[in-house]
Design a protein around this motif. Structure first.
Motif, PDB file in Angstrom:
ATOM      1  N   GLU A 220       0.834  -1.205   0.000  1.00 34.50           N
ATOM      2  CA  GLU A 220       0.000   0.000   0.000  1.00 34.50           C
ATOM      3  C   GLU A 220       0.870   1.258   0.000  1.00 34.50           C
ATOM      4  N   THR A 221       1.898   1.264   0.834  1.00 35.55           N
ATOM      5  CA  THR A 221       2.836   2.390   0.864  1.00 35.55           C
ATOM      6  C   THR A 221       3.489   2.582  -0.503  1.00 35.55           C
ATOM      7  N   SER A 222       3.860   1.480  -1.130  1.00 35.32           N
ATOM      8  CA  SER A 222       4.519   1.546  -2.445  1.00 35.32           C
ATOM      9  C   SER A 222       3.651   2.250  -3.471  1.00 35.32           C
ATOM     10  N   THR A 223       2.351   1.997  -3.451  1.00 35.58           N
ATOM     11  CA  THR A 223       1.467   2.628  -4.439  1.00 35.58           C
ATOM     12  C   THR A 223       1.426   4.142  -4.255  1.00 35.58           C
ATOM     13  N   VAL A 224       1.570   4.597  -3.029  1.00 35.39           N
ATOM     14  CA  VAL A 224       1.569   6.036  -2.746  1.00 35.39           C
ATOM     15  C   VAL A 224       2.863   6.682  -3.231  1.00 35.39           C
ATOM     16  N   TRP A 225       3.979   5.994  -3.058  1.00 36.48           N
ATOM     17  CA  TRP A 225       5.290   6.550  -3.391  1.00 36.48           C
ATOM     18  C   TRP A 225       5.644   6.400  -4.865  1.00 36.48           C
ATOM     19  N   LEU A 226       4.900   5.570  -5.613  1.00 37.78           N
ATOM     20  CA  LEU A 226       5.180   5.399  -7.043  1.00 37.78           C
ATOM     21  C   LEU A 226       4.894   6.679  -7.819  1.00 37.78           C
ATOM     22  N   ALA A 227       5.708   6.923  -8.828  1.00 37.78           N
ATOM     23  CA  ALA A 227       5.452   8.002  -9.780  1.00 37.78           C
ATOM     24  C   ALA A 227       4.375   7.558 -10.759  1.00 37.78           C
ATOM     25  N   PRO A 228       3.650   8.460 -11.368  1.00 32.10           N
ATOM     26  CA  PRO A 228       2.769   8.073 -12.469  1.00 32.10           C
ATOM     27  C   PRO A 228       3.586   7.355 -13.543  1.00 32.10           C
TER      28      PRO A 228
END
Length: 193
Positions: free
Chosen positions: A125-133
Motif C-alpha cells: 500500500e505504501t509503495s502505491t503512494v510513493w510510485l510516480a505516475p
C-alpha cells in the motif's frame, strides 16, 4: 512459444519503467539480484533504496554491488519493507519509478524467516503512494513454503481491489507447474482513466 521465467519477465517489465537517473526500491533485498538490477537501470545519476530485516541479506547485497563497483548508487536499510516510508527521503514521494518485492524467504538462509501478509500488505500500500505516475510495482509470489500460499492469496486479493482508474494490474502465472512462482505487476496510471 517462448515462456519467460517469472524473474526475467519481471525484470523485462520493470526495465521499461526505470530509466537513467531514476529512483527505485528493492523492498526485499535478499541476495541482491534485484538491487543490482535496479542499480544498473538507474545508472550513476540514479538512486536505489534496498530493505531487508536480515543483516546477512544486506551483507550479500553489499558484496554483490561492490563487486560491480556500483555500491554508491544504493542505500541499504536494515529494516522491514513495511517501514520504508520512515526511511525514504520525503522528496522521493510520488517519484519512485519501480518498487520490487520477492516474497518468501532468503535463499540459502533461514527458511523460518519469511515475509508475512501483516507486513507485506502495508508495504504494498505504501509503495502505491510513493510510485510516480507510470511507475511499476513488481511482486514475485512464492507458494512452496509454509505461509507462502496464504501470503500469495492476500496479495492477489489486495491487487484485485486496486482501482482500475488509478492502476493497471497483471498476474502472470504458469498454470501447469504446481507451486511455481507467479508475478503481480501493478502500474500506476499516468492519468486517471
Amino acid at each position: 512459444m517462448i515462456v519467460p521465467a517469472v524473474l526475467s519477465f519481471s525484470h523485462a517489465l520493470v526495465r521499461q519503467a526505470v530509466g537513467e537517473g531514476g529512483i527505485a526500491v528493492d523492498a526485499t533485498a535478499g541476495n541482491g539480484h534485484d538491487t543490482l538490477f535496479l542499480a544498473e537501470c538507474v545508472g550513476s545519476a540514479g538512486k536505489v533504496y534496498a530493505f531487508d530485516i536480515q543483516q546477512e541479506a544486506l551483507c550479500r547485497t553489499k558484496q554483490r554491488l561492490s563487486e560491480r563497483g556500483i555500491a554508491d548508487r544504493v542505500s541499504l536499510f536494515h529494516a522491514g519493507h513495511h517501514e520504508m516510508d520512515r526511511y525514504l527521503p520525503d522528496e522521493t514521494r510520488g517519484k519512485l519509478q519501480a518498487v520490487m518485492f520477492n516474497l518468501g524467504y532468503l535463499p540459502h538462509g533461514d527458511p523460518a524467516i519469511i515475509t508475512r501478509p501483516e507486513t507485506t500488505l502495508p508495504a504494498l500500500e505504501t509503495s502505491t503512494v510513493w510510485l510516480a505516475p507510470g511507475g511499476v510495482l513488481s511482486v514475485v509470489l512464492y507458494t512452496g513454503h509454509p505461509g507462502g500460499q496464504e501470503e500469495a492469496e492476500h496479495v492477489l486479493q489486495w491487487a484485485q481491489s486496486l482501482s482500475p482508474k488509478a492502476f493497471q494490474v497483471m498476474h502472470y502465472q504458469l498454470l501447469n507447474r504446481k507451486q511455481a512462482p507467479s508475478l503481480v505487476l501493478v502500474e500506476k496510471r499516468k492519468t486517471a482513466a
